[in-house]
Write an enzyme that holds these catalytic residues in place. Structure first.
Site, mmCIF file in Angstrom:
data_model
loop_
_atom_site.group_PDB
_atom_site.id
_atom_site.type_symbol
_atom_site.label_atom_id
_atom_site.label_comp_id
_atom_site.label_asym_id
_atom_site.label_seq_id
_atom_site.Cartn_x
_atom_site.Cartn_y
_atom_site.Cartn_z
ATOM 1 C CG HIS A 99 41.548 38.229 37.178
ATOM 2 N ND1 HIS A 99 40.274 38.644 39.048
ATOM 3 C CD2 HIS A 99 42.250 38.225 38.198
ATOM 4 C CE1 HIS A 99 41.162 38.977 39.253
ATOM 5 N NE2 HIS A 99 42.433 39.106 38.730
ATOM 6 C CG ASP A 102 37.533 37.318 37.659
ATOM 7 O OD1 ASP A 102 37.744 36.127 39.073
ATOM 8 O OD2 ASP A 102 37.992 38.029 37.417
ATOM 9 C CG ASP A 305 45.022 41.296 50.412
ATOM 10 O OD1 ASP A 305 44.888 42.470 50.743
ATOM 11 O OD2 ASP A 305 45.149 40.539 49.211
ATOM 12 C CG ASP A 307 41.166 41.458 49.372
ATOM 13 O OD1 ASP A 307 41.799 42.518 49.166
ATOM 14 O OD2 ASP A 307 41.147 40.658 48.857
HETATM 15 C C1 XUL Z 1 45.018 39.904 45.166
HETATM 16 C C2 XUL Z 1 44.867 40.978 44.290
HETATM 17 C C3 XUL Z 1 44.639 40.572 42.623
HETATM 18 C C4 XUL Z 1 44.316 41.416 42.196
HETATM 19 C C5 XUL Z 1 44.167 41.386 40.685
HETATM 20 O O1 XUL Z 1 45.588 40.780 46.241
HETATM 21 O O2 XUL Z 1 44.407 42.083 44.549
HETATM 22 O O3 XUL Z 1 42.568 40.689 43.175
HETATM 23 O O4 XUL Z 1 43.802 42.643 42.069
HETATM 24 O O5 XUL Z 1 44.604 39.957 40.178
#
Ligand code: XUL
Ligand code: CO
Length: 433
Positions: A99, A102, A305, A307
């Site tokens: 992004h 970032d 979420d 991740d």
């Molecule tokens: C958030 C997510 C983001 C997108 C890009 O849940 O997945 O990181 O992948 O903005």
């Protein structure tokens, strides 16, 4: 050179029996699978935001990760890029994603933020030219700063719509300049907290027009990568408009974009939407809009979420099975939208997370390819639908209810239920994973 990763050597493929801590046991980039190199199938990407910009916070506590490049100056942003490319050299993966936020420090104005961004994009471009990986996709962060708290394209304030459009323009320009293969839009706050203050129709109309503007601009600048929308049902918004693949497809149809936009599908988002990852992938493939994947996993107890890096071979095998059935990636790839845990403080943790994830994905992918090549599931699936191969069955689809009625009477049709064979099929899958 920074000394962040100190003496961690580039990670190599050493085979399944290797006992080195940092080795690929299953990911041999040059292994030929279904006529193509494994690296060119999987197209791994590292996510800049999780690996280099995330400070380790959770809803109950702040920063845990100490990184010498944390701070808001251009020198530190350049150091962050240096460290990123050092990780890329260790891993040897072919892609990365970012992004705007970032990679650059936030400026005091849009113009200053954009100047910062353009300078860092050029710096990254030089590093790529010197032999770094390629850009899988770029995107705009339209959700962290408080100006976006009520949405970006769907914000009730037209000035935020303008700011968002301007930001996306500069991120598309940067992605194009760096030879990015896709541009992603994730609608983090394109949704609502409460319907009591929300004009839902107007917000969706604005989101649709915004996406049309993105597609128009893509054609104007000659960006030949794919525009990808990343569905997610909620978090941070209570309800996000791009809930899941099927919902986004309806939205694309409404705004005439179904031939222009594909999906970036994330494992954890699929789970939050009450689906499996393979469901979302299979749905996108059936609609002709499967673009790329964000590979990660959620903690199944937490309902957030989370991740996390993937670490379950059967799960990723079923996901890649859908990708392979759809013909594999073209512009898309496997972006690790995954972060280490906030207690994983050491530089080597970051390396180990990616190495393990790449290996898990390689194992799952190879199992999926073998299963597809052997026809292990497809033969059974074809047999299940074989009745539809007859002319009589096909002609029903062009007839109407009365023709079906007449056929049932004339042929004395009395259907007999047949086994779906689920457990037998699950056993077959387990032979491969
Ligand atoms: C958030 C997510 C983001 C997108 C890009 O849940 O997945 O990181 O992948 O903005
Ligand atoms: Co994602």
């Amino acid at each position: 050179m920074t000394d962040f990763f100190r003496d961690i050597a580039p990670v190599r493929f050493e085979g399944a029996d290797s006992t080195s801590e940092l080795a690929y046991r299953h990911y041999d980039p040059d292994e030929m699978i279904m006529g193509k190199r494994l690296e060119d199938h999987l197209r791994f990407g590292v996510a800049w935001w999780h690996s280099f910009a995330w400070p380790g916070g959770d809803p109950f506590g702040g920063q845990t990760l100490e990184r010498p490049w944390f701070g808001d100056t251009m020198d530190l942003a350049r150091m962050k890029a240096d460290v990123a490319f050092e990780l890329f050299a260790i891993l040897g993966q072919p892609f990365f994603c970012f992004h705007d936020l970032d990679i650059r420090p936030e400026g005091a104005s849009f113009a200053e933020s954009t100047r910062n961004f353009e300078a860092i994009v050029d710096y990254i471009g030089e590093k790529m030219a010197a032999g770094g990986p390629d850009l899988l996709w770029g995107t705009a962060n339209l959700f962290t700063h408080k100006r976006f708290m009520s949405g970006a394209a769907t914000n009730p304030d037209p000035d935020v719509f303008a700011y968002s459009a301007a930001t996306v323009k500069s991120c598309m320009d940067a992605t194009h300049k760096l030879g990015g293969q896709n541009y992603v839009l994730w609608g983090g706050r394109e949704g609502y907290e409460t319907l009591l203050n929300t004009d839902l129709k107007r917000e969706r109309d604005h989101a649709g027009r915004f996406l049309q503007m993105v597609v128009e601009y893509k054609h104007k600048i000659g960006f030949d990568g794919a525009i990808l929308v990343e569905p997610k049902p909620q978090e941070p918004s209570k309800h996000q408009y791009d809930y899941d693949v099927a919902t986004v497809y309806g939205f694309l149809k409404e705004f005439g974009l179904e031939k222009e936009v594909q999906m970036n599908i994330e494992q954890g988002h699929a789970i939050l939407a009450g689906h499996s990852f393979e469901h979302e992938l299979g749905m996108a493939a059936s609609l002709g809009i499967l673009g790329s994947i964000d590979m990660n996993r959620n903690d199944y107890q937490s309902g957030w979420d989370t991740d996390q890096f993937p670490n379950n071979v059967p799960e990723v095998a079923l996901a890649y099975y859908e990708v392979l059935k759809a013909g594999g990636f073209t512009t898309g790839g496997t972006n690790f939208d995954a972060k280490i845990r906030r207690q994983s403080l050491d530089p080597v943790d970051l390396v180990a997370a990616h190495v393990g994830a790449m290996d898990i994905c390689a194992r799952g992918f190879k199992a999926a390819a073998k299963m597809l090549e052997d026809g292990a599931l497809e033969d059974a699936r074809a047999a299940r639908y074989a009745g539809w191969d007859s002319d009589a069955a096909q002609s029903m689809l062009s007839g109407g209810l009365e023709a079906c009625f007449d056929r049932v009477i004339a042929d004395g049709i009395a259907p007999e239920p047949r086994s779906g064979q689920q457990e037998r099929l699950e056993n077959i899958v387990n032979r491969y994973v």
